[in-house]
Design a protein around this motif. Structure first.
Motif, short mmCIF file in Angstrom:
data_model
loop_
_atom_site.label_atom_id
_atom_site.label_comp_id
_atom_site.label_asym_id
_atom_site.label_seq_id
_atom_site.Cartn_x
_atom_site.Cartn_y
_atom_site.Cartn_z
N PRO A 82 62.11 36.24 12.29
CA PRO A 82 61.67 37.29 11.37
C PRO A 82 62.12 38.70 11.77
CG PRO A 82 59.86 35.80 11.86
CD PRO A 82 60.99 35.44 12.78
N PHE A 83 62.38 38.91 13.05
CA PHE A 83 62.81 40.23 13.49
C PHE A 83 64.18 40.60 12.94
CE2 PHE A 83 59.46 39.24 16.43
CZ PHE A 83 58.80 40.45 16.56
N PHE A 84 65.02 39.61 12.66
CA PHE A 84 66.31 39.89 12.04
C PHE A 84 66.12 40.42 10.63
CE2 PHE A 84 67.36 36.80 15.36
CZ PHE A 84 68.35 37.49 16.02
N CYS A 85 65.16 39.85 9.91
CA CYS A 85 64.83 40.35 8.57
C CYS A 85 64.27 41.77 8.65
CB CYS A 85 63.80 39.44 7.90
SG CYS A 85 64.41 37.78 7.62
N PHE A 86 63.39 42.01 9.62
CA PHE A 86 62.83 43.35 9.84
C PHE A 86 63.94 44.36 10.08
CE2 PHE A 86 61.63 46.63 12.87
CZ PHE A 86 60.51 47.19 12.29
N ASN A 87 64.86 44.04 11.01
CA ASN A 87 65.97 44.95 11.31
C ASN A 87 66.79 45.25 10.06
OD1 ASN A 87 66.47 43.37 14.51
ND2 ASN A 87 65.52 45.34 14.13
N TYR A 88 67.16 44.22 9.33
CA TYR A 88 67.96 44.42 8.13
C TYR A 88 67.22 45.29 7.10
CZ TYR A 88 70.48 43.58 3.85
OH TYR A 88 71.16 43.77 2.67
N TYR A 89 65.98 44.94 6.83
CA TYR A 89 65.22 45.62 5.80
C TYR A 89 65.04 47.11 6.11
CZ TYR A 89 61.66 46.60 2.30
OH TYR A 89 60.97 47.14 1.24
N PHE A 90 64.61 47.43 7.34
CA PHE A 90 64.29 48.82 7.65
C PHE A 90 65.49 49.66 8.10
CE2 PHE A 90 59.97 47.08 7.76
CZ PHE A 90 59.39 47.95 6.85
N VAL A 91 66.67 49.05 8.18
CA VAL A 91 67.89 49.83 8.43
C VAL A 91 68.70 49.97 7.14
CG1 VAL A 91 70.11 49.89 9.65
CG2 VAL A 91 68.03 49.28 10.89
N PHE A 92 68.76 48.90 6.32
CA PHE A 92 69.64 48.93 5.15
C PHE A 92 68.93 49.02 3.81
CE2 PHE A 92 72.07 46.72 8.48
CZ PHE A 92 73.13 47.61 8.57
N SER A 107 69.57 43.12 21.13
CA SER A 107 68.60 42.50 22.04
C SER A 107 68.09 41.19 21.48
CB SER A 107 67.42 43.44 22.29
OG SER A 107 67.82 44.56 23.02
N ASN A 108 67.80 41.15 20.18
CA ASN A 108 67.31 39.92 19.57
C ASN A 108 68.37 38.82 19.58
OD1 ASN A 108 64.76 40.96 19.09
ND2 ASN A 108 65.31 41.74 17.07
N LEU A 109 69.62 39.18 19.32
CA LEU A 109 70.71 38.19 19.39
C LEU A 109 70.86 37.66 20.81
CD1 LEU A 109 73.38 39.89 17.10
CD2 LEU A 109 72.20 37.70 16.67
N PHE A 110 70.80 38.57 21.79
CA PHE A 110 70.88 38.22 23.21
C PHE A 110 69.75 37.25 23.55
CE2 PHE A 110 69.49 39.54 27.59
CZ PHE A 110 70.59 39.06 28.30
N MET A 111 68.53 37.57 23.10
CA MET A 111 67.38 36.72 23.42
C MET A 111 67.48 35.37 22.73
SD MET A 111 64.15 39.32 23.77
CE MET A 111 64.28 40.06 22.16
N LEU A 112 68.01 35.33 21.50
CA LEU A 112 68.18 34.05 20.81
C LEU A 112 69.17 33.16 21.57
CD1 LEU A 112 67.18 32.56 18.31
CD2 LEU A 112 69.10 33.53 17.05
N GLY A 113 70.24 33.75 22.05
CA GLY A 113 71.20 33.01 22.87
C GLY A 113 70.56 32.51 24.16
N LEU A 114 69.72 33.34 24.76
CA LEU A 114 69.03 32.92 25.99
C LEU A 114 68.06 31.77 25.71
CD1 LEU A 114 68.30 36.39 27.61
CD2 LEU A 114 69.90 34.65 28.43
N CYS A 115 67.48 31.75 24.52
CA CYS A 115 66.58 30.63 24.15
C CYS A 115 67.36 29.33 24.07
CB CYS A 115 65.87 30.93 22.84
SG CYS A 115 64.57 32.15 23.01
N VAL A 116 68.57 29.38 23.55
CA VAL A 116 69.41 28.18 23.49
C VAL A 116 69.74 27.73 24.91
CG1 VAL A 116 71.66 27.27 22.79
CG2 VAL A 116 70.36 28.74 21.22
N TRP A 117 70.16 28.66 25.76
CA TRP A 117 70.48 28.35 27.15
C TRP A 117 69.23 27.81 27.87
CZ3 TRP A 117 71.58 32.61 31.33
CH2 TRP A 117 71.94 32.02 32.54
N GLY A 118 68.11 28.49 27.68
CA GLY A 118 66.87 28.07 28.31
C GLY A 118 66.45 26.68 27.87
#
Length: 129
Positions: A82-92, A107-118
């Motif tokens: 949901p944070f990706f939607c938040f970022n898009y909505y309140f920036v664009f 940061s959210n993309l980085f953390m999502l990648g870390l979740c896959v690795w984790g």
């Protein structure tokens, strides 16, 4: 933190850095991340940004010092979406936030990648302590 896996340690980093920034430079964060039409630069906005920063640091410490399983990484990764939607909505769509919010997106993309690795490296369940 000696038995904490690297993906989990790295997940804590954005919270500690960006949350610490919110605590150390309250009005700077507001000036850089919120468009001028929406800025207050008041004691109230300072308080809210400080609270946000304190919660982020607390979250970062919790992430760093907890014991995670595959399930934890899946749930955390799903909770990021949901944070990706938040970022898009309140920036664009409703441009309350400035392009500096790209830091949050990255940061959210980085953390999502870390979740896959984790997920790939974490135990399915915790061993008894």
């Amino acid at each position: 933190m000696p038995d904490t896996p690297w993906p989990q340690r790295l997940l804590a980093v954005p919270f500690l850095i960006l949350g610490g920034w919110c605590l150390a430079a309250l009005h700077m964060v507001e000036r850089l991340t919120i468009n001028p039409d929406y800025q207050h630069l008041s004691a109230t906005s300072e308080l809210l940004i400080g609270c946000f920063g304190a919660q982020a640091v607390l979250g970062g410490l919790f992430i760093a010092f907890s014991r995670w399983t595959k399930r934890t990484f899946v749930i955390y990764g799903a909770a990021l979406l949901p944070f990706f939607c938040f970022n898009y909505y309140f920036v664009f769509v409703v441009p309350v936030m400035t392009r500096w919010m790209a830091l949050d997106l990255v940061s959210n993309l980085f953390m999502l990648g870390l979740c896959v690795w984790g997920y790939r490296t974490a135990p399915k369940a915790l061993a008894p302590a």
